[in-house]
Design an enzyme around this catalytic site. Structure first.
Site, PDB file in Angstrom:
ATOM      1  N   HIS A 299      -9.271   1.370   5.074  1.00 21.63           N
ATOM      2  CA  HIS A 299      -7.952   1.538   5.679  1.00 21.63           C
ATOM      3  C   HIS A 299      -8.054   2.518   6.847  1.00 21.63           C
ATOM      4  O   HIS A 299      -8.835   3.470   6.793  1.00 21.63           O
ATOM      5  CB  HIS A 299      -6.955   2.051   4.638  1.00 21.63           C
TER       6      HIS A 299
ATOM      7  N   SER B 251       3.700  -1.858  10.200  1.00 27.47           N
ATOM      8  CA  SER B 251       5.153  -1.904  10.408  1.00 27.47           C
ATOM      9  C   SER B 251       5.779  -3.238   9.998  1.00 27.47           C
ATOM     10  O   SER B 251       6.711  -3.720  10.651  1.00 27.47           O
ATOM     11  CB  SER B 251       5.506  -1.548  11.857  1.00 27.47           C
TER      12      SER B 251
ATOM     13  N   LYS C 136       0.103   4.323  -0.271  1.00 28.85           N
ATOM     14  CA  LYS C 136      -0.499   5.547   0.286  1.00 28.85           C
ATOM     15  C   LYS C 136      -0.272   6.706  -0.711  1.00 28.85           C
ATOM     16  O   LYS C 136      -0.216   6.462  -1.914  1.00 28.85           O
ATOM     17  CB  LYS C 136       0.064   5.838   1.672  1.00 28.85           C
TER      18      LYS C 136
ATOM     19  N   GLY D 220       2.755   2.548  10.538  1.00 28.44           N
ATOM     20  CA  GLY D 220       3.695   3.650  10.349  1.00 28.44           C
ATOM     21  C   GLY D 220       4.451   4.035  11.614  1.00 28.44           C
ATOM     22  O   GLY D 220       5.097   5.076  11.656  1.00 28.44           O
TER      23      GLY D 220
ATOM     24  N   ASN E 268       0.864  -1.181   0.000  1.00 29.18           N
ATOM     25  CA  ASN E 268       0.000   0.000   0.000  1.00 29.18           C
ATOM     26  C   ASN E 268       0.899   1.228   0.000  1.00 29.18           C
ATOM     27  O   ASN E 268       1.498   1.559   1.016  1.00 29.18           O
ATOM     28  CB  ASN E 268      -0.887  -0.032   1.257  1.00 29.18           C
TER      29      ASN E 268
ATOM     30  N   GLU F  60      -5.183  -4.606  10.679  1.00 30.78           N
ATOM     31  CA  GLU F  60      -4.128  -3.607  10.808  1.00 30.78           C
ATOM     32  C   GLU F  60      -4.358  -2.796  12.084  1.00 30.78           C
ATOM     33  O   GLU F  60      -5.138  -1.838  12.085  1.00 30.78           O
ATOM     34  CB  GLU F  60      -4.145  -2.657   9.605  1.00 30.78           C
TER      35      GLU F  60
ATOM     36  N   GLU G  69      -6.364   4.950   7.803  1.00 32.43           N
ATOM     37  CA  GLU G  69      -6.191   6.379   7.479  1.00 32.43           C
ATOM     38  C   GLU G  69      -7.471   6.947   6.873  1.00 32.43           C
ATOM     39  O   GLU G  69      -7.814   8.111   7.096  1.00 32.43           O
ATOM     40  CB  GLU G  69      -4.977   6.563   6.556  1.00 32.43           C
TER      41      GLU G  69
HETATM   42  P1  PGA Z   1       3.088   0.514   7.476  1.00 33.75           P
HETATM   43  O1  PGA Z   1       1.592   0.694   6.915  1.00 33.75           O
HETATM   44  O2  PGA Z   1       3.608  -0.778   6.929  1.00 33.75           O
HETATM   45  O3  PGA Z   1       3.835   1.714   6.963  1.00 33.75           O
HETATM   46  O4  PGA Z   1       2.990   0.471   8.968  1.00 33.75           O
HETATM   47  C1  PGA Z   1       0.722  -0.399   6.747  1.00 33.75           C
HETATM   48  C2  PGA Z   1      -0.575   0.071   6.139  1.00 33.75           C
HETATM   49  O5  PGA Z   1      -1.026   1.167   6.470  1.00 33.75           O
HETATM   50  O6  PGA Z   1      -1.189  -0.629   5.286  1.00 33.75           O
END
Ligand code: PGA
Length: 254
Positions: free
Chosen positions: A100, A218, A15, A178, A13, A172, A102
């Protein structure tokens, strides 16, 4: 669940990262580092504007699936700034992320909207990757199960029972996205078990066992193997670490 033979799904992903030009450059390097393999399903979710560049770059690599990160639930109309599932499919997407964290936390997407997006994706023959996960406060307040089941049920209530087999789920935890703090394999297994048990209640154990549940938060080249080996984890949804072509190839090979 270790008896299942389904191929692990490794999804990137991106983003809001990588322009069309940067997408072309990524694929040049990534497709050298990652050769097709029978034992993995690989998906990349670029920004919608970079999907065409990804499609061209991966024309000779149908083993790499493409998706979009978000859609609107309506097919067309006065929704400035949005794209529909049908448009994404026509532009070369086979998958779409829905819900997601976010989208939920920054853009205020509700459970009900996530359900509508999943239904719209299925109607356009896209595979929805529906994301669920608890915040740190919710985990500390012992609400993991409540939150996961509320988010999952909202998705399942929005689609006919016979469409559930087309879903992919992603667990998640918001506190792991992140942050560099991944869930432990045991945390991931516990959460995946909660989700799988609910699927089994609603559709039976055999259908529940077929539905891939990815872990995200992560994931890096050096923790990918242990997370992928965790009981009930059928794949990984990778954010930051999927931006690096060599690193993403290492995660796929984990
Ligand atoms: P990350 O994000 O691997 O940067 O923690 C995962 C995601 O948001 O799908």
């Amino acid at each position: 669940m270790s008896h299942r033979v389904r191929r692990p799904v490794i999804a990137g992903n991106w983003k809001m990262n990588k322009s069309p030009g940067e997408t072309t450059a990524f694929f040049r390097e990534f497709l050298r580092a990652h050769q097709p393999r029978e034992d993995r399903t690989v998906i990349v979710f670029p920004p919608s504007l970079s999907l065409a560049a990804a499609r061209v770059a991966a024309l000779e690599r149908p083993d790499v699936g493409l998706g979009v990160q978000n859609i609107h639930w309506e097919a067309s109309g006065a929704f400035t700034g949005e794209v529909s599932a049908g448009m994404a499919a026509d532009a070369g997407a086979s998958y779409v992320l829905a819900g997601h964290s976010e989208r939920r936390h920054i853009f205020g997407e509700t459970d009900e909207q996530v359900g509508r997006k999943v239904a719209a994706a299925l109607a356009a023959r896209l595979v929805p990757v529906a994301c669920v996960g608890e915040t740190l406060d919710e985990r500390r307040a012992d609400r993991l199960r409540d939150v996961l089941l509320r988010q999952l049920d909202a998705v399942l209530d929005a689609i006919p029972a016979d469409a559930a087999e087309k879903l992919v789920l992603a667990y998640e935890p918001v506190w792991a996205i992140g942050t560099g703090v991944n869930a432990t394999p045991a945390d991931a297994s516990d959460a995946h078990r909660i989700l799988r048990d609910r699927l089994a209640e609603r559709y039976g154990a055999s259908a529940a066992g077929e539905l891939p549940i990815l872990y995200g938060g992560s994931v890096k080249p050096d923790n990918a193997a242990e997370l992928l080996a965790a009981d009930g984890v059928d794949g990984l949804l990778v954010g930051g670490a999927s931006l690096d072509p060599a690193g993403f190839a290492r995660i796929i090979a984990a």
